[in-house]
Scaffold this active site. Structure first.
Site, mmCIF file in Angstrom:
data_model
loop_
_atom_site.group_PDB
_atom_site.id
_atom_site.type_symbol
_atom_site.label_atom_id
_atom_site.label_comp_id
_atom_site.label_asym_id
_atom_site.label_seq_id
_atom_site.Cartn_x
_atom_site.Cartn_y
_atom_site.Cartn_z
ATOM 1 N N PHE A 112 0.817 -1.126 -0.009
ATOM 2 C CA PHE A 112 0.029 -0.059 0.054
ATOM 3 C C PHE A 112 1.048 1.225 0.175
ATOM 4 C CE2 PHE A 112 -2.184 3.658 1.661
ATOM 5 C CZ PHE A 112 -3.483 3.232 1.026
ATOM 6 N N ASP B 20 9.581 2.926 1.512
ATOM 7 C CA ASP B 20 8.292 3.420 2.211
ATOM 8 C C ASP B 20 8.070 3.736 3.330
ATOM 9 O OD1 ASP B 20 5.812 4.359 2.552
ATOM 10 O OD2 ASP B 20 4.943 3.674 0.932
ATOM 11 N N LYS C 243 2.909 11.381 6.695
ATOM 12 C CA LYS C 243 2.046 11.323 7.946
ATOM 13 C C LYS C 243 2.379 11.895 9.324
ATOM 14 C CE LYS C 243 -0.345 6.930 6.413
ATOM 15 N NZ LYS C 243 -1.571 7.868 6.032
#
Length: 400
Positions: A141, A226, A255
Site C-alpha cells: 500500500f 516507504d 504522516k
C-alpha cells in the site's frame, strides 16, 4: 450498540462514500484521548494511521503552528522562506542523507520517488529511454493515485481505475529469491514497505531487508523504503529499516512528519540521486510551505531526542505481550513491532469491522482491514495503564 448520530447521516448524504468510518463523531482530542459530540471519551488506538505519533495537540507542535500562523503560511517554492532551510537540513540529518525534497501527502512522496528513480535510471544508470522498471511487492500500500494503484494487488484499490501505468514488476513480499530474479538490466529501483501496514502490519522474515539492500547494491538498483507509516518512531526505532541495520538509498516519509496538524511528506536521499532533478521538472505549490516546515522541524526535534523511539519500544513490548496472551482466546495471530500491531481474529467469532464496533462501544477506537484483521497503532504518548486498558477491552470483546 453504537448509534448513528445525525452528523454521520449528514456526512453520508453530502460526501462520496470512499470511506466506511465507524459511527463516532469526534469534536475534540488531547494526547491519546478523543471526545465525541456527546461528551463520551475514547482511547485512540489508530492515531490517524500513524499521522498522530505524538498524540493530539502536542504542546510543542501546537506552539510552533500558532507562532507560524501569525507570521507567514505560504510563499510557494518561487521564493525561499525562513523556515525552509532548517527543516530540510534537520530532516536530512535525521535520515543520514544529503538532500530532502518536501511535498504534502504520502502519495506525493511515492510519486516523487518513482519519478526520481526513473530519471536516475536514464541519466545515471543508462537505461534506454522508456524502458525503466521498478520492482514492488504483493500486498503493498503506497497510496491511491492512478500510477500507484497500477501496481496494487488489492482489488478494492485497483479495480475499474485502468488503464494502468506500466513499468512495475510485482513479486511476493518477503521472498528475496523472487525479488532477485525479477531484477533485470532495466530495473531502476526496488520499492518496499519495510513493514506492510495496510496488509495487516506484516513484518518480513529476518534477513530479508539486508538481502534486499545487498542485491540492490550488487545490481546497481535504488532501494526505496516507504516509511510513511512505519517511520518516525512508530516501530521503536526512527525507521523500521533500523531494526536490521539497513540504510535505503531513498526514504519516503509522511504522516507523522506533519504532527497531525498539517500534511507534510518528504523524500530524503543523497545528492547523487535527488540531484538528478532540475528546475521545472517536479514541484508542488504547497510542498515545503512555511507552516509545514515549522511543524515538521519540531517533529524532527522531538525525534532527535530519542524519547519517542524508546517509548515505542518499551510500551510496544507491553502491548505485544498483552496481545500474545489472547492468542487462542479469540486471536489467531499477532504481528508487528513497537506500538504497531496487526491482529487476526478467529473469523468464526466476528469480522474485524464487528470487533472495531464492539471496541468502540467500550471506548477504544481501532480500524479493521482485510476481513478479520484489525490494526492497533496508539499515539506514542500512550501510557502503560492505557495500553492495559485497551488490551482488557479487546479481551472482553473476544470473550463476548
Amino acid at each position: 450498540m453504537l448509534q448513528t448520530p445525525a452528523a454521520v447521516r449528514n456526512a453520508e448524504r453530502w460526501t462520496a462514500h470512499n470511506y466506511h468510518p465507524l459511527p463516532v463523531v469526534i469534536s475534540s482530542a488531547e494526547g491519546a484521548w478523543l471526545t465525541d459530540v456527546d461528551g463520551r471519551r475514547y482511547l485512540d488506538f489508530l492515531a490517524g494511521y500513524s499521522a498522530l505519533n505524538f498524540g493530539h495537540l502536542h504542546p510543542q507542535l501546537i506552539a510552533a503552528a500558532h507562532a507560524q500562523l501569525d507570521r507567514l503560511t505560504l510563499t510557494s517554492r518561487a521564493f525561499i522562506h525562513d523556515q525552509f532551510a532548517d527543516f530540510c537540513r534537520e530532516l536530512a540529518e535525521l535520515c543520514g542523507k544529503d538532500m530532502v525534497l518536501p511535498m504534502n501527502t504520502g502519495a506525493e512522496a511515492v510519486e516523487t520517488g518513482i519519478k526520481v528513480a526513473r530519471k536516475w535510471g536514464y541519466q545515471v544508470k543508462g537505461v534506454p529511454a522508456g524502458q525503466a522498471n521498478i520492482v514492488v511487492a504483493e500486498g503493498n500500500f503506497h497510496g491511491r493515485t492512478t500510477t500507484i494503484v497500477s501496481f496494487s494487488t488489492d482489488e478494492d484499490a485497483r479495480a475499474d481505475f485502468g488503464p494502468y501505468t506500466p513499468g512495475f514488476t510485482v513479486v511476493p513480499y518477503g521472498d528475496l529469491a523472487a525479488l532477485t530474479a525479477a531484477i533485470d538490466e532495466n530495473t531502476v529501483a526496488v520499492l518496499l514497505e519495510p513493514i506492510q501496514g495496510e496488509q495487516g502490519v506484516v513484518v518480513p522474515p529476518e534477513g530479508y531487508l539486508p538481502g534486499v539492500r545487498q542485491v540492490c547494491t550488487d545490481r546497481n538498483v535504488l532501494f526505496i523504503a516507504d516509511e510513511i507509516q512505519s517511520g518516525l518512531g512508530r516501530t521503536g526505532a526512527t525507521f523500521a529499516c533500523d531494526h536490521e541495520g539497513v540504510t535505503p538509498d531513498m526514504y519516503l516519509l509522511g504522516k507523522a512528519l506533519g504532527g497531525g496538524i498539517v500534511p507534510v511528506s518528504a523524500v530524503a536521499a543523497n545528492a547523487d540521486v535527488l540531484g538528478v532533478l532540475k528546475p521545472g521538472q517536479h514541484g508542488s505549490t504547497f510542498g515545503g510551505n512555511p507552516l509545514a516546515c515549522a511543524v515538521g522541524t519540531e517533529v524532527v526535534r522531538l525525534l532527535a531526542t530519542g524519547e519517542f523511539q524508546r517509548r515505542s519500544a518499551e510500551l510496544g513490548a507491553r502491548l505485544h505481550a498483552g496481545l500474545t496472551d489472547l492468542i487462542g482466546k479469540g486471536l489467531v495471530a499477532v504481528r508487528g513491532r513497537g506500538l504497531w500491531a496487526g491482529l487476526d481474529i478467529d473469523p468464526a467469532l466476528m469480522t474485524g469491522r464487528e470487533a472495531c464496533e464492539r471496541l468502540a462501544e467500550r471506548g477504544v477506537l481501532a480500524k479493521d482491514t482485510h476481513g478479520s484483521t484489525i490494526r492497533l497503532a496508539p499515539p506514542l504518548v500512550v501510557t502503560e495503564e492505557e495500553i492495559d486498558h485497551a488490551v482488557a477491552q479487546l479481551a472482553a470483546v473476544l470473550a463476548s
